[in-house]
Scaffold this active site. Structure first.
Site, PDB file in Angstrom:
ATOM      1  N   SER A 104       7.674   9.311  12.245  1.00 38.51           N
ATOM      2  CA  SER A 104       7.959  10.330  11.544  1.00 38.51           C
ATOM      3  C   SER A 104       8.992  10.267  10.726  1.00 38.51           C
ATOM      4  O   SER A 104      10.271   9.691  11.082  1.00 38.51           O
ATOM      5  CB  SER A 104       8.644  11.327  12.956  1.00 38.51           C
ATOM      6  OG  SER A 104       9.411  12.337  12.557  1.00 38.51           O
TER       7      SER A 104
ATOM      8  N   HIS B 154       3.198  18.269  10.989  1.00 33.79           N
ATOM      9  CA  HIS B 154       3.640  19.007  12.012  1.00 33.79           C
ATOM     10  C   HIS B 154       4.489  20.323  11.709  1.00 33.79           C
ATOM     11  O   HIS B 154       5.401  20.266  11.420  1.00 33.79           O
ATOM     12  CB  HIS B 154       4.262  18.182  13.085  1.00 33.79           C
ATOM     13  CG  HIS B 154       4.972  18.669  14.222  1.00 33.79           C
ATOM     14  ND1 HIS B 154       5.979  18.297  15.125  1.00 33.79           N
ATOM     15  CD2 HIS B 154       4.677  19.871  14.996  1.00 33.79           C
ATOM     16  CE1 HIS B 154       6.092  19.159  16.057  1.00 33.79           C
ATOM     17  NE2 HIS B 154       5.390  20.047  16.084  1.00 33.79           N
TER      18      HIS B 154
ATOM     19  N   HIS C 229       4.023  10.804  10.133  1.00 34.10           N
ATOM     20  CA  HIS C 229       3.992  12.088  10.597  1.00 34.10           C
ATOM     21  C   HIS C 229       5.162  12.890   9.765  1.00 34.10           C
ATOM     22  O   HIS C 229       6.278  12.291   9.766  1.00 34.10           O
ATOM     23  CB  HIS C 229       4.741  11.933  12.105  1.00 34.10           C
ATOM     24  CG  HIS C 229       4.692  13.064  13.148  1.00 34.10           C
ATOM     25  ND1 HIS C 229       3.778  13.729  13.433  1.00 34.10           N
ATOM     26  CD2 HIS C 229       5.921  13.852  13.247  1.00 34.10           C
ATOM     27  CE1 HIS C 229       4.009  14.803  14.193  1.00 34.10           C
ATOM     28  NE2 HIS C 229       5.545  15.069  14.144  1.00 34.10           N
TER      29      HIS C 229
ATOM     30  N   MET D 131       4.707  18.253  23.040  1.00 38.02           N
ATOM     31  CA  MET D 131       6.149  18.165  22.597  1.00 38.02           C
ATOM     32  C   MET D 131       6.839  17.281  23.988  1.00 38.02           C
ATOM     33  O   MET D 131       6.610  17.922  24.794  1.00 38.02           O
ATOM     34  CB  MET D 131       6.760  19.188  22.049  1.00 38.02           C
ATOM     35  CG  MET D 131       6.189  19.689  20.785  1.00 38.02           C
ATOM     36  SD  MET D 131       6.527  18.508  19.138  1.00 38.02           S
ATOM     37  CE  MET D 131       8.227  18.277  19.370  1.00 38.02           C
TER      38      MET D 131
ATOM     39  N   ASP E 186       7.540  16.213   9.482  1.00 36.55           N
ATOM     40  CA  ASP E 186       8.001  17.491  10.395  1.00 36.55           C
ATOM     41  C   ASP E 186       8.693  18.528   9.674  1.00 36.55           C
ATOM     42  O   ASP E 186       9.495  18.157   8.746  1.00 36.55           O
ATOM     43  CB  ASP E 186       9.098  16.903  11.242  1.00 36.55           C
ATOM     44  CG  ASP E 186       8.712  15.974  12.374  1.00 36.55           C
ATOM     45  OD1 ASP E 186       7.697  16.644  13.186  1.00 36.55           O
ATOM     46  OD2 ASP E 186       8.998  14.755  12.983  1.00 36.55           O
TER      47      ASP E 186
ATOM     48  N   MET F  40       6.376  23.089  12.522  1.00 34.92           N
ATOM     49  CA  MET F  40       7.260  23.925  13.425  1.00 34.92           C
ATOM     50  C   MET F  40       7.943  25.266  12.519  1.00 34.92           C
ATOM     51  O   MET F  40       9.061  25.277  12.124  1.00 34.92           O
ATOM     52  CB  MET F  40       8.566  23.065  13.820  1.00 34.92           C
ATOM     53  CG  MET F  40       8.003  21.989  14.827  1.00 34.92           C
ATOM     54  SD  MET F  40       9.103  20.548  15.011  1.00 34.92           S
ATOM     55  CE  MET F  40       8.681  19.712  13.818  1.00 34.92           C
TER      56      MET F  40
ATOM     57  N   MET G 248      10.212  22.167   9.272  1.00 36.49           N
ATOM     58  CA  MET G 248      11.123  22.980  10.044  1.00 36.49           C
ATOM     59  C   MET G 248      11.619  24.308   9.279  1.00 36.49           C
ATOM     60  O   MET G 248      11.981  24.042   8.216  1.00 36.49           O
ATOM     61  CB  MET G 248      12.124  22.273  10.632  1.00 36.49           C
ATOM     62  CG  MET G 248      11.757  21.131  11.486  1.00 36.49           C
ATOM     63  SD  MET G 248      13.047  20.169  12.291  1.00 36.49           S
ATOM     64  CE  MET G 248      12.297  18.819  12.926  1.00 36.49           C
TER      65      MET G 248
ATOM     66  N   ASP H 108       5.051  13.452  20.880  1.00 34.92           N
ATOM     67  CA  ASP H 108       6.040  13.726  20.022  1.00 34.92           C
ATOM     68  C   ASP H 108       7.519  13.772  20.531  1.00 34.92           C
ATOM     69  O   ASP H 108       7.958  14.726  21.027  1.00 34.92           O
ATOM     70  CB  ASP H 108       5.919  14.961  19.176  1.00 34.92           C
ATOM     71  CG  ASP H 108       6.756  14.848  17.789  1.00 34.92           C
ATOM     72  OD1 ASP H 108       7.620  14.032  17.454  1.00 34.92           O
ATOM     73  OD2 ASP H 108       6.618  15.694  16.974  1.00 34.92           O
TER      74      ASP H 108
HETATM   75  C1  DX5 Z   1      11.004  16.834  16.536  1.00 33.60           C
HETATM   76  C2  DX5 Z   1      10.093  16.168  15.907  1.00 33.60           C
HETATM   77  C3  DX5 Z   1       9.708  14.807  16.185  1.00 33.60           C
HETATM   78  C4  DX5 Z   1      10.983  13.817  15.961  1.00 33.60           C
HETATM   79  C5  DX5 Z   1      10.847  12.591  16.633  1.00 33.60           C
HETATM   80  O1  DX5 Z   1      11.108  18.270  16.459  1.00 33.60           O
HETATM   81  O2  DX5 Z   1       8.868  16.902  15.902  1.00 33.60           O
HETATM   82  O3  DX5 Z   1       8.691  14.299  15.292  1.00 33.60           O
HETATM   83  O4  DX5 Z   1      11.084  13.466  14.591  1.00 33.60           O
HETATM   84  O5  DX5 Z   1      11.744  11.904  16.601  1.00 33.60           O
HETATM   85  P1  DX5 Z   1      12.065  10.703  17.690  1.00 33.60           P
HETATM   86  O6  DX5 Z   1      11.016   9.873  17.608  1.00 33.60           O
HETATM   87  O7  DX5 Z   1      13.532  10.438  17.130  1.00 33.60           O
HETATM   88  O8  DX5 Z   1      12.505  11.415  19.059  1.00 33.60           O
HETATM   89 ZN    ZN Z   2       6.910  16.311  15.051  1.00 32.75          ZN
END
Ligand code: DX5
Ligand code: ZN
Length: 219
Positions: free
Chosen positions: A9, A65, A32, A136, A34, A67, A36, A174
């Site tokens: 990620s 992903h 990956h 999650m 993310d 969010m 947000m 994740d």
């Molecule tokens: C959290 C993200 C994850 C995050 C995981 O909202 O969706 O993808 O980056 O990070 P680690 O592996 O550090 O928990």
């Molecule tokens: Zn993620």
């Protein structure tokens, strides 16, 4: 897809040196990404222009992903930016079936994600419809949190439902994945592991990916 996949990620990368960090993990199965929006989660990461830019410099498969609220408004833009998989949250859509169809019509792999506080059964109707179910295993919004122990049981329930349906939908997890717990999560039934801190906080990210795979295969 082979049995075990790792998806680093980039939330845990150094954005000042983003391409350098991505180049260091090109041995992984997916990147990956993310996204947000500050609404669904209490954090803002990055969006479409960043994905467009990194798309020019790597052939990695992008596991995006989302969010974000109202994902249906943005899936085309994320597809056009170069995503290979688009995963949205079941909590964020009034009509997941048509959103899955929309993603597939764009020629992309579709994923649905589920928040730790949402009953896992909520994603059962999408088994066989989506390519990936993203469980999650931390509260979405931030990297570097600890794996929620209640996740094992949720993954096991989902694994049983997928096997019963005879489906090849992949269980991805994740959050909080480490060398120490990946085997236990694999045994619960997950096959595609998102890992941020474990990979990017390592001085050798490519080796961290190999280590995670090795830890899974230890008996
Ligand atoms: C959290 C993200 C994850 C995050 C995981 O909202 O969706 O993808 O980056 O990070 P680690 O592996 O550090 O928990
Ligand atoms: Zn993620």
């Amino acid at each position: 897809m082979k049995d075990i996949g790792i998806a680093p990620s980039i939330l845990a990368a150094d954005f000042g040196y983003l391409m350098r960090d991505i180049k260091a993990v090109e041995n992984a199965d997916y990147l990956h990404i993310d996204v947000m929006d500050g609404h669904y989660v209490n954090n803002i990461s990055f969006g479409i222009p960043v994905i467009q830019s990194i798309r020019k410099y790597t052939d990695m498969k992008f596991f995006t992903h989302l969010m974000i609220t109202e994902p249906e408004k943005y899936v085309k833009a994320f597809a056009d930016a170069g995503s290979d998989n688009i995963t949205f949250h079941v909590e964020c859509s009034d009509d997941p079936d048509s959103l899955i169809d929309q993603i597939k019509a764009l020629g992309k792999s579709a994923g649905i994600s589920v928040h730790p506080d949402t009953p896992i059964e909520k994603v059962f109707p999408y088994i066989g419809k989506v390519d990936i179910i993203l469980v999650m295993t931390v509260y979405p919004g931030f990297g570097g949190q600890g794996y929620l122990p209640s996740s094992d049981e949720r993954i096991r329930k989902l694994r049983a439902a997928i096997d019963e349906a005879g489906s090849d939908t992949v269980i991805s997890v994740d959050g909080g994945v480490t060398r120490a717990n990946i085997k236990q999560i694999y045994d619960a039934g997950a096959r595609l592991f998102v890992a941020g801190s474990t990979v990017f906080n390592d001085e050798d990210p490519a080796k961290a990916i190999e280590d995670l795979i090795k830890c899974c295969t230890l008996s």
